[in-house]
Each structure stands twice: as C-alpha cells, then as structure tokens.
Design an enzyme around this catalytic site. Structure first.
Site, PDB file in Angstrom:
ATOM      1  N   GLU A   1       9.436   2.772  11.092  1.00  0.00           N
ATOM      2  CA  GLU A   1      10.349   3.724  10.752  1.00  0.00           C
ATOM      3  C   GLU A   1       9.699   5.019  11.070  1.00  0.00           C
ATOM      4  OE1 GLU A   1      13.467   4.228  10.651  1.00  0.00           O
ATOM      5  OE2 GLU A   1      13.911   1.986  10.988  1.00  0.00           O
TER       6      GLU A   1
ATOM      7  N   CYS B   1      13.154  11.896   6.335  1.00  0.00           N
ATOM      8  CA  CYS B   1      13.324  11.564   7.610  1.00  0.00           C
ATOM      9  C   CYS B   1      14.618  11.806   8.374  1.00  0.00           C
ATOM     10  CB  CYS B   1      13.018  10.160   7.866  1.00  0.00           C
ATOM     11  SG  CYS B   1      11.816   9.202   7.236  1.00  0.00           S
TER      12      CYS B   1
ATOM     13  N   GLU C   1       9.065  17.495  14.774  1.00  0.00           N
ATOM     14  CA  GLU C   1       9.539  17.349  13.216  1.00  0.00           C
ATOM     15  C   GLU C   1       8.611  18.247  12.397  1.00  0.00           C
ATOM     16  OE1 GLU C   1       8.346  13.399  11.553  1.00  0.00           O
ATOM     17  OE2 GLU C   1      10.334  13.883  10.590  1.00  0.00           O
TER      18      GLU C   1
ATOM     19  N   LYS D   1       0.769  -1.357  -0.035  1.00  0.00           N
ATOM     20  CA  LYS D   1       0.014  -0.068   0.005  1.00  0.00           C
ATOM     21  C   LYS D   1       0.932   1.317  -0.020  1.00  0.00           C
ATOM     22  CE  LYS D   1      -2.080   3.026   2.135  1.00  0.00           C
ATOM     23  NZ  LYS D   1      -1.764   4.571   1.506  1.00  0.00           N
TER      24      LYS D   1
HETATM   25  C1  UN1 Z   1      13.979   8.853   4.683  1.00  0.00           C
HETATM   26  O1  UN1 Z   1      13.935   9.777   4.568  1.00  0.00           O
HETATM   27  O2  UN1 Z   1      12.892   8.143   5.257  1.00  0.00           O
HETATM   28  O3  UN1 Z   1      19.590   8.479   4.539  1.00  0.00           O
HETATM   29  C2  UN1 Z   1      15.075   7.865   4.030  1.00  0.00           C
HETATM   30  C3  UN1 Z   1      19.025   9.189   3.532  1.00  0.00           C
HETATM   31  C4  UN1 Z   1      18.386   8.314   2.316  1.00  0.00           C
HETATM   32  C5  UN1 Z   1      17.167   7.636   2.990  1.00  0.00           C
HETATM   33  C6  UN1 Z   1      16.263   8.469   3.614  1.00  0.00           C
HETATM   34  N1  UN1 Z   1      19.441   7.263   1.912  1.00  0.00           N
HETATM   35  O4  UN1 Z   1      18.822  10.336   3.717  1.00  0.00           O
END
Ligand code: UN1
Length: 495
Positions: free
Chosen positions: A250, A284, A385, A175
């Site tokens: 995550e 992230c 965030e 999804k």
């Molecule tokens: C994300 O933002 O969830 O380390 C992943 C990084 C990328 C992956 C980010 N290789 O910024």
C-alpha cells in the site's frame, strides 16, 4: 521518567540483544519523551522469525472459529481501552483526539469483522466432470507473515494486516514504524490478553534498515504486508521477488477532489477542509489537489481561503485544536521542500507556507495549513505526494478535463467528485483510475469492511480491508475425492 518498553519475542518481553534504545517524542511538544524503546537488529529479528515458525503448526491447526473467538475478545478489550490508548496515540504522533479515536475504532471494527470471518473463510464446492467424484476448494494459511506498518495510522493499519493474518492461521512478526512504537506495543499486549498463543505474535522495534530489511530477506518469512512510500515499496517488491514471497504493498497517493459547477459548494467545502487538513494532511488518502470547475473557481476559492485561515493549530489533546503537528522534523522538511518547489514552479502561495512558531507551537513540529492556487497539471506539486498540510488548486473547463487532470499522476488511491448531476457521478466512477472514488464525500474515511487500496503505482493490486484481505493472507487449495472405486481419467474417459 519516560516509560520503558520492550520487544516481544519468543513469548517474552525482552530488550534488544545489543542493549541499545531509542526515544519516541511527542511531535506537539518535542521535550516530552513518550517512551524509550529497544533499538533492535538482525539477531532480534531472527529470534522473532524462529518463534513465529515454531508456533505456526499449532496455530494453523487451531479451528478458524476458535481463532475468531480470540478476535472477538481482542475487540472487547480494545473497546475497554479506547480512550486511554487514543490519548497515547495523540501524544505519540500528534493527530487530534477525535481522529485517534477514529483510527482506534477502525481497529475495533477490524477485530469484529475478523471474528465473524472465522466462521466463514469460504471455499467452493464444484461439480466434477466425472461421476462419483467430489471437487472442492478451501483457504489455507501460508506461514510466517512479516508486517511492516507506517506511523500515520498507528492502530488501524497494523490491525488491518495482523488480524486477518492471524485469523487465517498465519503467525506474525510485526515491525512498526519507529515514530509510533507505543501504540504497537499496546496492540500486542491486547492480542496476548485475548489469548493469541505468545509465540504466534512477535514484535520487533527498530529501524527499517536494521529490522525491516532482514525481515524482508529472511528465507523463513513467507509473506510481507507493507504500507509506506512507493520508493521503499519498489525495493521490497524486488527483494521479495528473489524468493517469490507473496507481497502486499500500500504505497503513495496524490488524491484529488473535483468540484463541478453543479455541486453544493458548502458541502464540497466541508469535504476539502476535512480531506486536506485532517490528520494534518498525513493520510495516504489525504486530499492533496482540488480541481475546480472554472464557473465556480473564484467563488469557491474565496470560501476555501476564508475557512483555512480559521483553522486552529495546536496540541491534538486540546478540544480547541483543528489541526495537529506534523509527525517529525524530517516530514516538516519535506513539506518545506515542496512549498519551495511550488513557488519556483510559479504557483501562487495563497495562504500558509511557513512553520508556525507562535507561543506553545514553537515546542512542536507545526506547519501552517497551506494552499497553492494557479497550479497547472504538469507542476510537481500537482503530481508528487507531499504528505503534509498542503493543497494544490487547479482550474478546469469541464468534466472530461477534470477527470483527465485527476488521473495525471502515477498514483491512484482515493478520489472524490462533488456534483448533483448523476451523469457526472457515473463518469467519475467509471473513468477515474483510483481504487476508491467518493461521490459527494471527502477522499478520506474508508470503512473497515470495504476493500482498501489503489491502482497504478499506489500498490501491487492487492486490497486490504473487507473480504479481499483474506484472499491475500490465505492460499487456495483444491481437493478432488474420487469414490468411484476405479481409475477415472479426466478429459479422456468422459470424451
Ligand atoms: C492511510 O492513510 O493509509 O480512508 C489509511 C481513510 C482511513 C484510512 C487511511 N480510514 O482515510
């Protein structure tokens, strides 16, 4: 006419059972419809889970090296389609082409890693405490994997989850986020072209509430892998807990870069510009806080604001663009909300702080790269965030305060320290409560073959990437073979 896309359920491309659709638009030009997609519901999801369940037995019994051979073909096909699909990704979610190529390359790397893992999936052989007895452990698949992915890494993150899930012998219901359904569809096409049994991979487009929730609650789904907000992660965790499903989460981040007084300032400047404004701050791992040693604070700030002023906003397909749009209207509202919060809390808005509307930018969701100075550790813009092009700058007096301030958030994904002093570097590696610490590198840019994930409220302890993700998608089984020809009682006959 926009392209029309479908779900892939039970080995066939199909519309949603209810016949409804939704549009996906280009965030750099909201008039451009990238595609029309099925707006699915529980009926579609149930059919997908049933197909994945049906396909499981045959797939789990396919030798892992053969599953790995298919992953090799997945990688080869991905290499051929890299440019085409990177461009599609930029149209779909906005980040600049160099970065969508990088996102896509992470998927290729993950495919080739998975291919090799088909010939490893190591277990252990261990001596028995009894004579003429053999002990071993091995990794077994688990069943049907529900995969729920975000919009910011439309190719890399689905591959991080789907490739190891399949390689381990699980079947999949996927999804994807409804902001990036086209890239997700292309990924499923590639898996099928490479030879994944059609019912082993199922794709259901639609919203979190109509597709994601029934996927999490479905009794025939054995494990869930989710990347997204901490808020949704907590709901998934408690829902899945009712059925004791295995869950990998995550979640959010509030990543910081520290610049010590002994750092190479030009290098640290490149790092923070890349970490904070790459992917328009929507990673992230994005640098959301900059923690400056008081001795270099004023000088570095001047350098920073000068560089931020020069960043060029625009369509990610144009070579001249440094920073693309924010993904959609709701995300831009979140950014606006936090910029207001920062001002009310008494931080100084040093640059940016508004929607960009000049010329063609008015057609998309563009927000000016923004820097707040005079931020203090307890302000919300220092702890929560934001997921946009907003950087909060804090001032500290020494390495201890720098690390304490960095740790002063509920999250713990990525972190960085710029320093030439090896003592500072090793203190950072030991004391920063994050899953990832970079020394003299930006907070973004994790490599596909290394474990990826965070401490504290960034997740629930699992790691994606590298060898660790194979632990999540498989279960340890042990076997004892007694060839003594008699009853041997462990812990009793030998003592
Ligand atoms: C994300 O933002 O969830 O380390 C992943 C990084 C990328 C992956 C980010 N290789 O910024």
């Amino acid at each position: 006419m926009a392209d029309k896309y479908q779900n892939f359920i039970n080995g066939e491309w199909v519309d949603a059972a209810g016949g409804e659709t939704f549009e996906n638009r280009n965030p750099a030009n909201w008039d451009e419809v990238v595609g029309v997609f099925p707006k699915s519901g529980e009926e579609d999801l149930n059919a997908a889970v049933a197909a994945a369940r049906e396909a499981y037995d045959e797939w789990r019994l396919t030798p892992a090296p053969e599953r790995g051979n298919i992953m090799k073909r997945v990688g080869d096909i991905m290499v051929q389609r890299k440019e085409e699909l990177s461009r599609l990704m930029t149209r779909e979610m906005g980040k600049v082409l160099a970065e969508t190529r990088g996102d896509y390359q992470e998927g290729i790397d993950t495919a080739y890693y998975a291919s090799g893992e088909g010939r490893r999936l190591f277990g252990h052989t261990v001596p028995s405490e009894l004579p003429n007895k053999f002990n071993m452990s091995m990794r077994m698949p688990i069943g049907v994997a529900g995969i729920i992915t975000p919009w910011n890494f439309p190719m890399a993150i689905p591959t991080w989850k789907i490739f190891p899930a399949l390689l381990c012998g699980n079947t999949v219901v996927f999804k994807p986020a409804s902001d990036v359904p086209a890239t997700a569809t292309k990924l499923v096409e590639i898996l099928l072209d490479a030879g994944i049994p059609p019912k082993a991979i199922n794709l259901v487009h639609g919203s979190g509430s109509k597709v994601g929730t029934p996927l999490i609650k479905h009794p025939d789904v054995d494990l869930i892998s989710f990347t997204g907000s901490s808020e949704v992660g907590k709901i998934i965790s408690s829902e899945s807990g009712k059925d004791l499903k295995r869950v990998s989460l995550e979640l959010g981040g509030k990543n910081a870069q520290i610049v010590m007084d002994d750092a190479k300032l030009d290098l640290a400047l490149d790092g923070v510009i890349w970490g904070a404004f790459g992917t328009t701050g929507q990673r992230c791992t994005a640098t959301s806080r900059l923690i400056l040693h008081e001795k270099i604070h004023d000088e570095f700030l001047e350098m920073l604001l000068d560089r931020v002023a020069k960043l060029r906003l625009g369509d990610g397909l144009l070579e001249s663009t440094d920073v693309g749009p924010v993904v959609n209207e709701s995300q831009i509202k979140t950014v606006e909300y936090y910029v207001n919060v920062g001002q009310q809390e008494g931080a100084k808005l040093a640059i940016g702080g508004e929607v960009a509307k000049d010329g063609d930018l008015a057609k998309g969701w563009f927000y000016k790269p923004t820097v707040f100075t005079r931020v203090t550790p307890e302000m919300r813009i220092a702890k929560e965030e934001i997921f946009g092009p907003v950087l909060s700058v804090l001032k500290v007096k020494d390495v201890k305060e720098a690390i304490d301030v960095l740790n002063n958030t509920e999250y713990g994904l990525s972190s960085s320290m710029y320093t030439q002093d090896i003592n500072n570097a090793f203190r950072a590696i030991r004391d920063i409560q994050c899953g990832i610490t970079y020394i003299n590198g930006a907070t973004i840019g994790a490599e596909a073959h290394m474990p990826f994930g965070g401490m504290k409220n960034t997740g629930n302890g699992h790691r994606e990437g590298g060898w660790t993700v194979y632990e999540f998608f498989s279960e340890v089984k042990v076997a004892y073979v007694d060839f003594s020809g008699k009853l041997q009682r462990a812990q009793i006959d030998n003592y």
